[in-house]
Scaffold this active site. Structure first.
Site, mmCIF file in Angstrom:
data_model
loop_
_atom_site.group_PDB
_atom_site.id
_atom_site.type_symbol
_atom_site.label_atom_id
_atom_site.label_comp_id
_atom_site.label_asym_id
_atom_site.label_seq_id
_atom_site.Cartn_x
_atom_site.Cartn_y
_atom_site.Cartn_z
ATOM 1 N N LYS A 321 34.947 34.784 45.760
ATOM 2 C CA LYS A 321 33.730 34.454 44.988
ATOM 3 C C LYS A 321 33.741 33.021 44.498
ATOM 4 O O LYS A 321 34.747 32.323 44.546
ATOM 5 C CB LYS A 321 33.618 35.417 43.811
ATOM 6 C CG LYS A 321 33.402 36.839 44.268
ATOM 7 C CD LYS A 321 32.384 37.494 43.395
ATOM 8 C CE LYS A 321 32.124 38.901 43.873
ATOM 9 N NZ LYS A 321 31.299 39.655 42.982
ATOM 10 N N CYS A 423 10.467 17.817 11.199
ATOM 11 C CA CYS A 423 11.206 17.363 12.383
ATOM 12 C C CYS A 423 12.575 16.827 11.958
ATOM 13 O O CYS A 423 12.652 15.975 11.070
ATOM 14 C CB CYS A 423 10.395 16.268 13.080
ATOM 15 S SG CYS A 423 11.330 15.418 14.355
ATOM 16 N N CYS A 426 12.631 12.804 12.496
ATOM 17 C CA CYS A 426 11.844 11.801 11.782
ATOM 18 C C CYS A 426 11.202 12.326 10.515
ATOM 19 O O CYS A 426 10.551 11.573 9.796
ATOM 20 C CB CYS A 426 10.778 11.214 12.709
ATOM 21 S SG CYS A 426 9.433 12.357 13.049
ATOM 22 N N CYS A 441 6.681 18.218 16.920
ATOM 23 C CA CYS A 441 6.728 17.227 15.860
ATOM 24 C C CYS A 441 5.444 16.412 15.974
ATOM 25 O O CYS A 441 5.046 16.026 17.070
ATOM 26 C CB CYS A 441 7.938 16.324 16.073
ATOM 27 S SG CYS A 441 7.798 14.760 15.203
ATOM 28 N N CYS A 447 8.367 8.899 16.113
ATOM 29 C CA CYS A 447 9.582 9.712 16.066
ATOM 30 C C CYS A 447 10.595 9.130 17.041
ATOM 31 O O CYS A 447 10.316 9.003 18.225
ATOM 32 C CB CYS A 447 9.247 11.158 16.438
ATOM 33 S SG CYS A 447 10.674 12.234 16.510
#
Ligand code: IVH
Length: 688
Positions: A321, A423, A426, A441, A447
């Site tokens: 395998k 967020c 930011c 956001c 950001c």
């Protein structure tokens, strides 16, 4: 009325010819006739059989589909049991070495004796099937079951067009062929795409898809599922002298018209087995079907016989395998990541674990809804999957392993996951639209997470194509507060760049040259580069083609935008929102001021709009799609649907009981396609 001899003769010819084309198309992947000609032969045979029912034979290609609904599958006793193979636990070279050492020891080969010859094959990840041919005719197909008794799935297996209903050449009295039924990845994808288009349930993975389809009691449903087959061995045979090696046996099966995978090798000694294992692992992702490893078999039948069996497993074969693609590990925490478009993605931080050949420390949880649905919490033991280059994901939790509840409160130790309200990058508000899975956001270009990715997207090859402006550099430029928006790229100087870490003067100059070159671009690329939500490459091309100039595009309101093919209310709304943001317009102005120019109204590629400018006519009843669904699909692909066939028709989509339109189309030499072809076109584009 008894069939006249010429009719019988013609039916025989047609059967043979159609099956020859089937074999060329489905097994050799080398079509010999245009589809329309194939359809014509098929219909001619159907007509003959309808006129003279006694001409209908069980091996007729018209009989592949359409058995009756079964109450249950009948049991089938295997004349020769269907065995399984031992699996080497070590997924590295030691696995092959251990097998070779065992074989040599059992065959009592001295150390200086010749290397043992093996056949190395792929280990297909589907469902084992035994096909029984009597006097060359497919009479029965059975699943493995417990190895002794399987289930009669003949009706469903007959729908697999790779499987010959009659063997080519001089066939043995009895030949049982063992092999694997599987669903190819492209077939799996297009089947699911169609299901999604129809708002129906999709299949989980190709392996379940194959197993589920073969064991589907409704043959009509089974026939809709595109399956494939590879032969890899034998069951009972009568009246046949089997070749003396396994490799020659496989060649003989191929000569009978059975599909045998060409990715196989006669290998000498452990070294060549290891090389095959390694090479196959590298190529695994580019194969059109799933495998979970490779299989080694001793080539000489005399040696196979000498080695014999242990319980239900031959000693002459082994499965080697690949590293597992699914493993268990623990969730250390759930973080969120902010994407280029501001999408907030929950990510599971994991106890590091080796899966799919790499160590994984994070796995995506996609969105908040998904976390809730899978009920993933910190501390949980989870199944993590990483297949190929796919991003690792949490498949499911193991509920029994959830840490205990708090002894006093009875509360689970870890509460359910909740999306952050601001967020993490930011501090802007996180918003989630109604009916939307993804939270975002709202910080847009402010950001930093989005800023970096927006710049990377802007510079990407398919956007403005600024070579050298990659991950690291964008990181540095943003972190050093040199670049805040794409427009700042065009204000970069040699000194600023050279002052950055790891940036010599030469690289700085090369980058400036690339930046300068990027000013010569196309409107489509420019629109794509802006990174507007829901505007991919194809939509950007449509917008560029439709508006022809940036001014026209910028002036467009929601209504004007919806005039563009493929632009619906959602896309129009996100473009309108983008263009309403003064900050964005300022960036665009600054970019223009930097001297960006493009070929206006450039000729653009059609992308997925495969029927752009084409006229299609529908007739008859299609196996699964309703008329208005077909119409919608065609129109979405840029095509027009007309009511009658004329010289202007490009394609006739014909289903069952197609009438005069089909005749007119034939007369006018218009290409006739069926539902399957239509869907293939929609998926892959039209090959002219
Ligand atoms: S040979 C006597 N060859 O793996 C050996 N099996 O446990 C019989 N499989 O479910 C099997 N690819 O369907 C053989 N190239 C291959 C195979 C293969 C997949 C499957 C088989 C069975 C399992 C064996």
């Amino acid at each position: 009325m008894a069939a006249p001899a010429p009719a019988a003769e013609r039916a025989r010819e047609l059967r043979a010819e159609i099956e020859r084309h089937n074999h060329a198309y489905y097994v050799l992947d080398a079509p010999t006739v245009p589809d329309a000609e194939y359809d014509r032969l098929f219909r001619e045979l159907q007509d003959l059989e309808q006129q003279y029912p006694e001409l209908l034979t069980p091996d007729s290609p018209t009989q592949r589909v359409g058995g009756k609904l079964l109450p249950a599958f009948a049991p089938v006793l295997h004349a020769v049991p269907m065995l399984s193979i031992r699996t080497e636990t070590d997924t590295g070279p030691a696995g092959a070495e251990a097998f070779d050492a065992r074989v040599r020891k059992l065959l009592a080969l001295p150390n200086d004796a010749q290397l043992v010859e093996y056949v190395a094959e792929l280990k297909f990840d589907g469902l084992a099937i035994s096909l029984r041919y009597v006097e060359g005719l497919l009479v029965q197909a059975a699943t493995r079951g417990d190895g002794e008794t399987g289930e009669d799935v003949t009706q469903n297996i007959r729908t697999i067009r790779q499987i010959p209903l009659r063997l080519t050449g001089v066939a043995p009295a009895v030949l049982e062929v063992r092999g694997e039924v599987y669903m190819s990845r492209p077939d799996f994808e297009s089947y699911n795409a169609r299901q999604r288009a129809l708002g129906r349930a999709t299949l989980v993975n190709p392996r379940n898809a194959a197993a589920g389809s073969v064991r589907q009691l409704d043959p009509r449903l089974a026939a809709e599922r595109p399956l494939s087959f590879y032969a890899y061995g034998l069951g009972e045979t009568q009246g046949w002298t089997q070749p003396t090696t396994h490799s020659a046996t496989l060649d003989a099966l191929a000569a009978f018209g059975l599909p045998v995978c060409t990715h196989r090798l006669v290998a000498r000694g452990a070294g060549e087995l290891i090389a095959f294992h390694r090479d196959t692992l590298i190529r695994r992702d580019s194969l059109p079907f799933d495998i979970d490893g490779v299989v080694y078999k001793v080539n000489a039948l005399s040696q196979q016989e000498a080695l014999g069996f242990v319980s239900r497993e031959p000693r002459w074969a082994v499965a080697h395998k690949f590293p597992a693609e699914e493993v268990l590990t623990e969730v250390l925490g759930i973080d969120v990541q902010v994407g280029r478009t501001g999408a907030i993605t929950p990510v599971a931080r994991l106890r590091p674990v080796f899966v799919g050949g790499v160590t994984v420390t994070n796995a995506t949880l996609h969105n908040a809804e998904e976390v809730r649905r899978k009920n993933v919490r910190t501390g949980d033991t989870v199944i993590v999957r990483r297949a190929g280059d796919v991003i690792p994901e949490v498949v499911a939790i193991i509920p029994e392993r959830r840490p205990m509840r708090d002894l006093f409160s009875g509360e689970p130790l870890h509460p359910p996951f909740e999306l952050p309200r601001i967020c993490p990058e930011c501090g802007s508000t996180v918003i989630r639209g109604e009916d939307e899975a993804i939270a975002r956001c709202s910080g847009g270009l402010y950001c930093p997470a989005q800023r970096k990715q927006a710049l990377l997207h802007f510079a990407a090859r398919r956007a403005l194509d600024i070579e050298g402006l990659g991950d690291k550099l964008v990181e540095q430029l943003v972190d050093a507060r040199v670049v805040h928006s794409p427009a700042d790229i065009y204000g970069l100087t040699c000194e600023t760049l050279a002052s950055l870490e790891r940036m010599g003067e030469k690289s700085a100059q090369n980058l400036l040259a690339a930046i300068s070159n990027s000013k010569q671009t196309t409107l489509a690329r420019f629109i794509f580069a802006l990174g507007i939500r829901n505007v991919g490459e194809a939509t950007a091309r449509d917008l560029a083609r439709h508006f022809g100039s940036l001014e026209a595009f910028l002036a467009a309101d929601g209504e004007a935008l919806q005039q563009v093919p493929d632009v619906g209310p959602v896309v129009a709304a996100s473009i309108a929102a983008f263009l309403a943001e003064p900050h964005n317009l300022e960036v665009i102005d600054r970019l223009r001021a930097a001297g960006l120019v493009w070929a206006e109204g450039e000729p653009t590629q059609s992308g997925p709009r495969v029927f752009a400018g084409k006229t299609l006519v529908l007739t008859g009843t299609l196996p699964s799609l309703k008329r208005d669904q077909v119409k919608a699909l065609i129109e979405a692909a840029g095509g027009k649907v007309a009511g009658a066939v004329s010289k202007k028709t490009d394609y006739l989509v014909a289903g069952e009981e197609a009438g005069s339109k089909l005749e007119s189309a034939r007369k006018l030499g218009i290409r006739v396609i069926d539902e399957a072809e239509l869907l293939k076109f929609l998926d892959k584009g039209v090959e002219e």
